[in-house]
Write a protein that holds these residues in place. Sequence first.
Motif, PDB file in Angstrom:
ATOM      1  N   ALA A 123      35.563  42.072  45.857  1.00 59.30           N
ATOM      2  CA  ALA A 123      36.548  42.732  46.397  1.00 59.30           C
ATOM      3  C   ALA A 123      36.600  44.100  46.239  1.00 59.30           C
ATOM      4  CB  ALA A 123      37.892  42.267  45.719  1.00 59.30           C
ATOM      5  N   PHE A 124      36.119  44.553  44.952  1.00 55.60           N
ATOM      6  CA  PHE A 124      35.619  45.835  44.549  1.00 55.60           C
ATOM      7  C   PHE A 124      34.660  46.447  45.738  1.00 55.60           C
ATOM      8  CE2 PHE A 124      32.625  49.044  42.885  1.00 55.60           C
ATOM      9  CZ  PHE A 124      33.376  49.992  42.329  1.00 55.60           C
ATOM     10  N   PHE A 125      33.602  45.663  45.884  1.00 56.81           N
ATOM     11  CA  PHE A 125      32.649  46.246  47.310  1.00 56.81           C
ATOM     12  C   PHE A 125      33.543  46.614  48.503  1.00 56.81           C
ATOM     13  CE2 PHE A 125      29.547  45.330  43.912  1.00 56.81           C
ATOM     14  CZ  PHE A 125      28.964  46.407  43.862  1.00 56.81           C
ATOM     15  N   LYS A 126      34.260  45.415  48.866  1.00 57.92           N
ATOM     16  CA  LYS A 126      34.848  45.487  49.989  1.00 57.92           C
ATOM     17  C   LYS A 126      35.849  46.432  49.990  1.00 57.92           C
ATOM     18  CE  LYS A 126      34.790  40.486  51.279  1.00 57.92           C
ATOM     19  NZ  LYS A 126      35.482  39.131  51.472  1.00 57.92           N
ATOM     20  N   ASP A 127      36.612  46.969  49.066  1.00 59.54           N
ATOM     21  CA  ASP A 127      37.674  48.129  49.078  1.00 59.54           C
ATOM     22  C   ASP A 127      36.925  49.266  49.187  1.00 59.54           C
ATOM     23  OD1 ASP A 127      39.657  46.142  48.860  1.00 59.54           O
ATOM     24  OD2 ASP A 127      39.730  46.429  46.504  1.00 59.54           O
ATOM     25  N   ARG A 128      35.805  49.478  48.638  1.00 61.34           N
ATOM     26  CA  ARG A 128      35.124  50.800  48.760  1.00 61.34           C
ATOM     27  C   ARG A 128      34.625  50.612  49.954  1.00 61.34           C
ATOM     28  NH1 ARG A 128      37.252  51.153  44.750  1.00 61.34           N
ATOM     29  NH2 ARG A 128      36.703  52.266  42.618  1.00 61.34           N
ATOM     30  N   LEU A 129      33.994  49.865  50.754  1.00 57.46           N
ATOM     31  CA  LEU A 129      33.573  49.847  51.987  1.00 57.46           C
ATOM     32  C   LEU A 129      34.386  50.270  53.039  1.00 57.46           C
ATOM     33  CD1 LEU A 129      30.792  47.133  51.871  1.00 57.46           C
ATOM     34  CD2 LEU A 129      30.355  49.464  52.248  1.00 57.46           C
ATOM     35  N   LYS A 130      36.070  49.849  52.901  1.00 60.13           N
ATOM     36  CA  LYS A 130      36.920  50.174  53.571  1.00 60.13           C
ATOM     37  C   LYS A 130      37.183  51.659  53.648  1.00 60.13           C
ATOM     38  CE  LYS A 130      39.133  45.862  53.490  1.00 60.13           C
ATOM     39  NZ  LYS A 130      40.197  44.747  52.742  1.00 60.13           N
ATOM     40  N   GLU A 131      36.707  52.506  52.586  1.00 64.67           N
ATOM     41  CA  GLU A 131      37.235  53.759  52.503  1.00 64.67           C
ATOM     42  C   GLU A 131      36.530  54.400  53.810  1.00 64.67           C
ATOM     43  OE1 GLU A 131      35.923  55.226  48.916  1.00 64.67           O
ATOM     44  OE2 GLU A 131      37.153  53.895  47.671  1.00 64.67           O
TER      45      GLU A 131
END
Length: 633
Positions: free
Chosen positions: A36-44
């Motif tokens: 989830a951390f990486f998914k959130d970063r990639l949504k930026e």
Amino acid sequence: MPSTDDWLNNPLGVVEGMFAASQNTPNSGWAAKAVAFFKDRLKEKDAHTWVPSLNDVPLHYLKPNSLVKFRCFIQDMFDPEFYMGTYEAVDPSTKAKVLRCGKYKDVTECGVDFNSRSTMTAERHTFYCVPIPGESPWVKEGYAGSSQARVVPSTSYAPTRQKRSYEEDDDDMDTDTQPQKQREPHTGPHSPTEPHGNGDCKRREKEAPSSQAASASHLDLNFPLPGEKGPSCLLKVYEEWDGFKLNEAVEVFGILSVSPALSALADEDASSSLLDPAGGMETAEEQRVHSPPASLVPRLHMLHAKPLPHNNPLLPAAGLEDNNSAFLSSTLREMAAVRAELLAYFTHVLLGDALAAEYLILHLVSNVYTRRDVLPLGKFTLNLSGCPAVASFTERFYQIIQQLVPSSYYLGMTLQNMNQMRLVPKKDYVANRLLSGALQLATNTSLFLDESQLEQGQLDTTGVRNVTALGNLISWQKVDYDFSYHQMEFPCNINVLIASEGRSLLPSDCQIHLQSQVAPPDLEAYLGGIQVHPQASQLNKFRMYLSVARQLDYSIADEVTKSVEDDFVDMRKDDPQSISAEDLHRMLVVARLLSLSLGQTSLSRDSWLRAKHVEMLRRSRMEQNKCVNGNEP
């Protein structure tokens, strides 16, 4: 929380930090939180452009264990494998035992305590991935141009490793690392055929001084299309692997692994036998193709992946559904005007034939939108007959199509190609892999079949099988893969355009005979002129238009359905033989494609009448041509 620089350059550090923090919290769900951390970063905003891509950047420019992305095609799926999810290792400085996480890694640290009760095995799956087959040069350049990733040659990954053979990789293996798993995918021979004209992308400008071709010659990367270039990788999937399908195009974000230890997986030493008891069951050929040197076929440990609704860099990456109403509405407003410009361009390309240009547009926006039992709905294979046999018209015509669609392939139907090519993928049980074939293509690939290359001769068994496979692809949008003891159907969604002098020997949904408006003496000079492409801005409008039209939803209101039924009854009143149910089905398909090509998502009365009109013109032309040429069906 880790900084931007951390999650891009040291994603393993982020994962290990979360793992360590979870040790004092039972059932913390740290693995899901890491993803989830990486998914959130990639949504930026624009974050995905910061991640370097295997498609654009040579491998020796990428930092090992960093976050990279890969726009790829799942060519094969391999047996599940087990790895050490957690294990105890001895810290070399303190000599204390430390619990480690084995996820997203191919090798473990030295000093592993194999007898520890803390050692836990876990399962992961491996997919063999290649670049999207037949991807056009303008697509590669578009994605590469939008990247904001900063890369420099890796200091820990020497470019000279690209020149090494299997044996050299084995000899140079780091003795302080231990392979976690033995069974890894493959590669395989591709079929002889004429070179594929997709060209090289910008990444060749940054290649290592010594070409990778020499080392790759020892290793068959099993690309579906002959002449293709680009990276391939072994994708390690840790969760939701059932959600992926063979032949699916995906964009993967994961941790790059290029450890030299991976090249020694075939060695039957004591440690590898302990870690993989099933290793001895593999044949030598299977070991050879499933454990290629990481310098040629890197491993990519998936953190996040998303199916690609398209591979057009000019469109929003998420497709037309997600928060793109402004883009869609502005595009729809312009579609009728862009269509008129494209129609004029195609009319020029097709020797002044506006009706053939109309049908070419309908073909290029067609798409299998659903299946009813075994019948694929929405397909529109076009047979363009009457193509001139001079000045390589069909090859030039294909090059123009290639400039407009994201993925395409030209197949000259010569006797040699039909008798020697492997069009249908075949299972190799010795190496335990799927040998690719030229019909293993991604959704919405444009397949250009050039029947003008036909010549006198005898089709052998392979030739007959290949022609049958092409017929099944056109009629049913499926390819029957060869598993020796049985065949397995794989549905597909491929736009097939057949260029021929007479009527095609293959089935088609629609045939239009080309009527040249150019006098024969002027044909050579005219064909030389059509190679001049429109300006880049104009080309980009055409490219966006075709991709958007393919993705639009479509519906028919009840009152329009009733009107169509009444029309059909009226047309059959005077002469029941004048129109059949098959003709009605074709008119409905033409009406659907005509509506979508105008940016309309529902059928109007005007579009229905226009579809009837163009179909009447086409059928009239075919009747005239049949009278002039008695041998034409």
